[in-house]
Design a protein around this motif. Sequence first.
Motif, PDB file in Angstrom:
ATOM      1  N   MET A   1       0.835  -1.200   0.000  1.00 16.12           N
ATOM      2  CA  MET A   1       0.000   0.000   0.000  1.00 16.12           C
ATOM      3  C   MET A   1       0.871   1.251   0.000  1.00 16.12           C
ATOM      4  O   MET A   1       2.039   1.199   0.388  1.00 16.12           O
ATOM      5  N   TYR A   3       1.836   4.608   1.634  1.00 16.61           N
ATOM      6  CA  TYR A   3       1.663   5.172   2.971  1.00 16.61           C
ATOM      7  C   TYR A   3       1.537   6.695   2.915  1.00 16.61           C
ATOM      8  O   TYR A   3       2.257   7.355   2.166  1.00 16.61           O
ATOM      9  N   LYS A   4       0.615   7.228   3.717  1.00 14.60           N
ATOM     10  CA  LYS A   4       0.457   8.676   3.807  1.00 14.60           C
ATOM     11  C   LYS A   4       1.012   9.138   5.150  1.00 14.60           C
ATOM     12  O   LYS A   4       0.299   9.159   6.153  1.00 14.60           O
ATOM     13  N   PHE A   5       2.297   9.476   5.168  1.00  8.74           N
ATOM     14  CA  PHE A   5       2.939   9.851   6.426  1.00  8.74           C
ATOM     15  C   PHE A   5       2.516  11.256   6.866  1.00  8.74           C
ATOM     16  O   PHE A   5       2.059  12.070   6.052  1.00  8.74           O
ATOM     17  N   SER A   6       2.690  11.529   8.136  1.00 11.98           N
ATOM     18  CA  SER A   6       2.369  12.863   8.667  1.00 11.98           C
ATOM     19  C   SER A   6       3.307  13.890   8.038  1.00 11.98           C
ATOM     20  O   SER A   6       4.415  13.560   7.593  1.00 11.98           O
ATOM     21  N   LYS A   7       2.862  15.125   8.020  1.00 14.43           N
ATOM     22  CA  LYS A   7       3.638  16.185   7.363  1.00 14.43           C
ATOM     23  C   LYS A   7       5.039  16.311   7.966  1.00 14.43           C
ATOM     24  O   LYS A   7       6.040  16.406   7.253  1.00 14.43           O
ATOM     25  N   ILE A   9       6.906  14.195   9.469  1.00 14.86           N
ATOM     26  CA  ILE A   9       7.779  13.028   9.283  1.00 14.86           C
ATOM     27  C   ILE A   9       8.100  12.766   7.819  1.00 14.86           C
ATOM     28  O   ILE A   9       9.180  12.261   7.486  1.00 14.86           O
ATOM     29  N   ALA A  10       7.172  13.132   6.934  1.00 13.92           N
ATOM     30  CA  ALA A  10       7.322  12.757   5.521  1.00 13.92           C
ATOM     31  C   ALA A  10       8.680  13.173   4.958  1.00 13.92           C
ATOM     32  O   ALA A  10       9.299  12.440   4.196  1.00 13.92           O
ATOM     33  N   GLU A  11       9.161  14.347   5.355  1.00 10.24           N
ATOM     34  CA  GLU A  11      10.386  14.876   4.749  1.00 10.24           C
ATOM     35  C   GLU A  11      11.635  14.682   5.608  1.00 10.24           C
ATOM     36  O   GLU A  11      12.734  15.054   5.199  1.00 10.24           O
ATOM     37  N   LEU A  12      11.448  14.126   6.795  1.00 11.02           N
ATOM     38  CA  LEU A  12      12.578  14.016   7.712  1.00 11.02           C
ATOM     39  C   LEU A  12      13.508  12.886   7.300  1.00 11.02           C
ATOM     40  O   LEU A  12      13.086  11.784   6.994  1.00 11.02           O
ATOM     41  N   ALA A 135      10.717  16.940  13.380  1.00  8.92           N
ATOM     42  CA  ALA A 135       9.711  15.871  13.363  1.00  8.92           C
ATOM     43  C   ALA A 135       8.338  16.383  13.792  1.00  8.92           C
ATOM     44  O   ALA A 135       7.308  15.794  13.447  1.00  8.92           O
TER      45      ALA A 135
END
Lengths: 396, 396
Positions: A1, A3-7, A9-12, A135
Motif C-alpha cells: 500500500m 503510505y500517507k505519512f504525517s507532514k 515526518i514525511a520529509e525528515l 519531526a
Amino acid sequence: MEYKFSKGIAELKPSLIREILKSTAGTDTVPLSAGNPAPDAFPIDDVKKIINSVFENDPVLALQYGVTEGYAPLIGELEKLCKERYGVFGENDAVMVTSGAQQIMSLLSHAMLNYGDTVICEEPSFIGSLNCFRAFGANLVGVPVEADGMNIASLEQALINNPDAKFIYTIPNFQNPSGVTMSLEKRKAVYELAKKYGVLVLEDNPYGETRVAGEDVPAIKTFDEEGVVVYAGSFSKIVAPGIRVGFVCANKELIAKMTVVKQTQDVHTPLSSQLIVYKWLTECDFEAHILKIKDIYRRKLNLLCDCIDKELSEFVEYIRPEGGLFVWCKLADHIDMLDYCKKAAAAGAAVVPGVAFLCDESAKTQYIRLNFSTPSDEKIVRGIKILADVARTYSK
Amino acid sequence: MEYKFSKGIAELKPSLIREILKSTAGTDTVPLSAGNPAPDAFPIDDVKKIINSVFENDPVLALQYGVTEGYAPLIGELEKLCKERYGVFGENDAVMVTSGAQQIMSLLSHAMLNYGDTVICEEPSFIGSLNCFRAFGANLVGVPVEADGMNIASLEQALINNPDAKFIYTIPNFQNPSGVTMSLEKRKAVYELAKKYGVLVLEDNPYGETRVAGEDVPAIKTFDEEGVVVYAGSFSKIVAPGIRVGFVCANKELIAKMTVVKQTQDVHTPLSSQLIVYKWLTECDFEAHILKIKDIYRRKLNLLCDCIDKELSEFVEYIRPEGGLFVWCKLADHIDMLDYCKKAAAAGAAVVPGVAFLCDESAKTQYIRLNFSTPSDEKIVRGIKILADVARTYSK
C-alpha cells in the motif's frame, strides 16, 4: 500500500551521524565522526556491584512497572543535585526522570509545538535535537554561534521576526558541534530576551561535567524566577549512555505536561537504569569519578588538538574548547568540504560534515566536526595523519 | 509565565489508571485497578544470571550507545520469533526493538497522524493507547466490541464516514479492558476492510502468550500481503514490564520512518534491557516459562471469576475471558458506576471505572475493569468481598 505519512515526518531524513556511525561500526575506520563517551570513563566496577545488588536484593522492584515521573528516591536525589550542585531548582520546579536527555527534546516539543511553530536554535547545533524539532513540523530559525555563544542581536531579531517562536534551544557548555561555551553575560541576555518575548529556553547541558580547562559558568536556569527555562541534564557522559537516563528540571506545570507525554511514549524509564543511577549517586564517589573523567578527556582533547596543530594546521582553523567531546574545524577555502569528508572516510578517517548541524542542511559551510572521546589515543594520531594526507591532495 | 501548550496536549489529562495506581501504591487497598503482571511470573533467577553475565563479560556493550533499530542479534531473534512462532513476518517486513509496546503507539502515531486525523478504535479500549492518539490531536472514532470482537458493520461505517482515518487500532487477544478475543472471521474482515479503505491496522498483542483456555487464533498480520498491518509485541507480560522492551514487525518502509521517530524520542532502548531479552530468548526455556505463566494466570483468573460468581453475581454480569489480565464487569442498572468506584476505593478495593476506556470519556457506561494479576490470591478474595459489601449498599 502507499503510505500517507504525517507532514512532519514525511520529509525528515535519518540522522547523518547515526548513519555514519552504523556504516563505520566494526570496521577499522577511525571514528572521529561519533559522539560516544570513552568506554574507560564508565564506572564499570561500580555499575557491576550495583546491578548485582539490585537483582539480589529487590529484583521485583527492578522488573515491575513504575510511575512515569521516575523512581521516587531517584527524583529526591536529582532534586538535591539540581539544588546543591547546579543551583537550577526553583521553588515552583519539579524534576522528572527521562529516557536519556534526547527524550526531553521530544517531550517539550510535543508539549509545546503545533505544526509550523518556530524553534530558535544555535547555528550550528546538535542534529539529534534539530531533527526532533523538525519531526514536529517546527520552523527552525538559526542564530549564529560566536566564540562566546549566540549572537544576541541576531537572537532578538529572530524573536521579533518569529512571534510564533515557542522556545530557544541552547547548549551553553561546550556546545555540540562548535565546542563553544556561552559567556555569563550572554546567558543573562538570553534569559532576559526569553522573558521579554514570552518564549521558553531549552537549556541542554549534557557536557557540563566534562570541563577540562577554565571555570564553570552558572546555568541559565540559575537566573530563572519565572519558569522560563527548561533544564535538561544527562547521565550519558557522567555514568554511561547505554542506560539511557536523563533528567529535566522545570516549572511544575511544564513537568506535569511532559509527564503526560512521557506516559504516551514509554510509560516510564526502565527501573534497572534508574536504580543504577540512584545507587551510583548515593553509594559511589561522584567527585572522584568526575575527576577521573576529566583526566581522560583532558588527555584526549589535548592529544587531538596537538595532532591538529602538528599535522593539519595549514588546512584548518579551530578554537580549542574547554570541555565536551568535539572540536569544530574550519577547512581552508580551497578544499571542497563534502568531497573532503567522503575522501577521508574512504581513506579510513570518518568525520561529520558541518552541514549536518545547520538548520538549513542545503546551506554551505566549510566546517567539519571531530570527536576525540570515541577513538583510542593511537587512532586519534592515525586519524589526523589520514586527514592531513587527504587535505594535501587538494591544490590551492 | 503563561504557557502556550500545543493543541494536542493542552486538553489531554493524565491517565486515570496511572493516577489510581499512584494513589493506591503502598497502601493496604486491594489493587484490582492495576495492570501489573504477577511478580511470581517474572523469571527472576534467569534474569539475575543473565544480568550478572552481561556485566561480567561485556560491560561496555551494555553501557555504550547502540543503534536505534536495536541490538542486531536481538533483532535476528525477534525476526525468528515473528516468523516461526507468530507467523507475522512477511517478505518485505522488518523488526525494530522499542521501549515497551507503548512506544510503538507513539512512533506510529507520530509517523502517520496530522492534527485532526482519525484513528478508529475498539470501544472500549486501552487508555494508554487512546491517550497517545489524543496527544497527536487524533479524532477517536469508536467501534463497539462484541463477544467475538469489533462490530464489522460499524467498522465499515466508520471507515466510510472518516476518509481521513489513518489506522484501525485493535487488541485482538484478551482485549484490554473487555477481555474479548476477536474471532478468525472478524480478523479477516478487519484486514479486508483496511485494504479496501487504504488504512493501516495497528495490531497490539501484549497478552497473546497468556492464553489459559481455548485455542490460539492467528494474528491479523498473518494475512498481510500488502504491508497493511503493524504488529506490536511486548515482553512486559512474558519477561517483565520494568525492563521496557517491545518490538514492532511491519513493512520496511514503515519501520524506517518509525526508526527516524525513535531517534528523536530516546535514540535507542537501553542495551541492558535488550541484552536481558536477547539472552533470555537464546539461553532460557521459553516454552517452560510460558507454561508457568499460564498456570499462574489460570489460577488467578479462575479465582477472581469464582469469587465474583459466589459473592457478586447479583450485581454484575461478565464474560469469562480466555487470557489476559482483566475481567470486564457490567454493574446492575440501579448502581451508579462512578459513585460505586469511589466508594469501593474508600472501602479498600480499587477498580477502574469503565469510562476511562471510552473514546468519549464523558459518555455513560455501567462497566468496571477488574485486574487479577496484581493482587495476591488472598487480596482477590478480600477485594471481591469488599466490592460485594459496597454493592449491597445500593437499593434496587
